[in-house]
Design a protein around this motif. Structure first.
Motif, PDB file in Angstrom:
ATOM      1  N   LEU A   9     -41.494  82.870  -8.254  1.00  0.00           N
ATOM      2  CA  LEU A   9     -42.266  81.644  -8.203  1.00  0.00           C
ATOM      3  C   LEU A   9     -41.532  80.531  -7.457  1.00  0.00           C
ATOM      4  CD1 LEU A   9     -44.896  80.360  -9.380  1.00  0.00           C
ATOM      5  CD2 LEU A   9     -43.505  79.691 -11.350  1.00  0.00           C
ATOM      6  N   ALA A  11     -41.728  76.428  -7.100  1.00  0.00           N
ATOM      7  CA  ALA A  11     -42.312  75.237  -7.713  1.00  0.00           C
ATOM      8  C   ALA A  11     -42.288  74.092  -6.711  1.00  0.00           C
ATOM      9  CB  ALA A  11     -41.535  74.853  -8.964  1.00  0.00           C
ATOM     10  N   GLU A  35     -46.445  77.147  -7.943  1.00  0.00           N
ATOM     11  CA  GLU A  35     -46.943  76.301  -9.025  1.00  0.00           C
ATOM     12  C   GLU A  35     -46.637  74.863  -8.631  1.00  0.00           C
ATOM     13  OE1 GLU A  35     -48.751  75.944 -12.801  1.00  0.00           O
ATOM     14  OE2 GLU A  35     -48.211  77.843 -11.880  1.00  0.00           O
ATOM     15  N   SER A  46     -42.236  72.301 -18.317  1.00  0.00           N
ATOM     16  CA  SER A  46     -42.993  73.518 -18.031  1.00  0.00           C
ATOM     17  C   SER A  46     -42.360  74.755 -18.665  1.00  0.00           C
ATOM     18  CB  SER A  46     -43.070  73.729 -16.514  1.00  0.00           C
ATOM     19  OG  SER A  46     -43.581  75.007 -16.223  1.00  0.00           O
ATOM     20  N   LYS A  48     -42.778  77.533 -17.348  1.00  0.00           N
ATOM     21  CA  LYS A  48     -42.517  78.413 -16.207  1.00  0.00           C
ATOM     22  C   LYS A  48     -41.181  78.140 -15.526  1.00  0.00           C
ATOM     23  CE  LYS A  48     -47.259  79.479 -15.310  1.00  0.00           C
ATOM     24  NZ  LYS A  48     -48.166  79.978 -14.322  1.00  0.00           N
ATOM     25  N   GLN A  51     -38.895  80.927 -14.558  1.00  0.00           N
ATOM     26  CA  GLN A  51     -39.403  81.887 -13.582  1.00  0.00           C
ATOM     27  C   GLN A  51     -39.224  81.417 -12.143  1.00  0.00           C
ATOM     28  OE1 GLN A  51     -43.521  82.658 -14.572  1.00  0.00           O
ATOM     29  NE2 GLN A  51     -43.053  82.587 -16.753  1.00  0.00           N
TER      30      GLN A  51
END
Length: 128
Positions: A9, A11, A35, A46, A48, A51
């Motif tokens: 991922l 960001a 994201e 977050s 996430k 990740q």
């Protein structure tokens, strides 16, 4: 330009909705999971965060700048390779970016290939 991401991922943290939308859309169009977050604080809250293999942040945001976010993460032992983008490339911003170990500093406007190249290199550096 192909970006090898191995499903990791990226960001994007920027207070400007048009930048978040454009960068997130660009990454998704080349198959990179992305994201978006409207603030550094949103990113820090977050689920996430663990990740994320690469962070694209705006240098100038209210409350917590992209450089402050990068330093906060490093202080917590989370060294996510970070690409800082800015429309105001002052000597102070350049010096802080270099001292804090950001992966790359890009000045707006930048082209897609510059951004994708910086992200590709940051993902390679992440080794994830």
């Amino acid at each position: 330009m192909q970006v090898q991401h191995a499903g990791r991922l990226v960001a994007i943290v920027d207070d400007d909705n048009s930048v978040r939308t454009a960068v997130g859309g660009l990454l998704r169009s080349v198959g990179v999971p992305a994201e978006v977050f409207a603030s550094a604080e949103d990113f820090l809250r977050s689920a996430k965060m663990d990740q994320v293999s690469c962070l694209v942040v705006d240098a100038n945001m209210p409350n917590m700048s992209g450089l402050d976010l990068h330093q906060t993460l490093r202080g917590r032992g989370n060294s996510i390779p970070t690409v800082v983008i800015t429309a105001y490339p002052s000597d102070n911003v350049r010096a802080r970016a270099q001292q804090s170990g950001v992966h790359c500093l890009l000045t707006k406007p930048f082209n897609e290939d510059e951004l994708l190249g910086a992200i590709r290199n940051a993902l390679a550096r992440a080794g994830r």
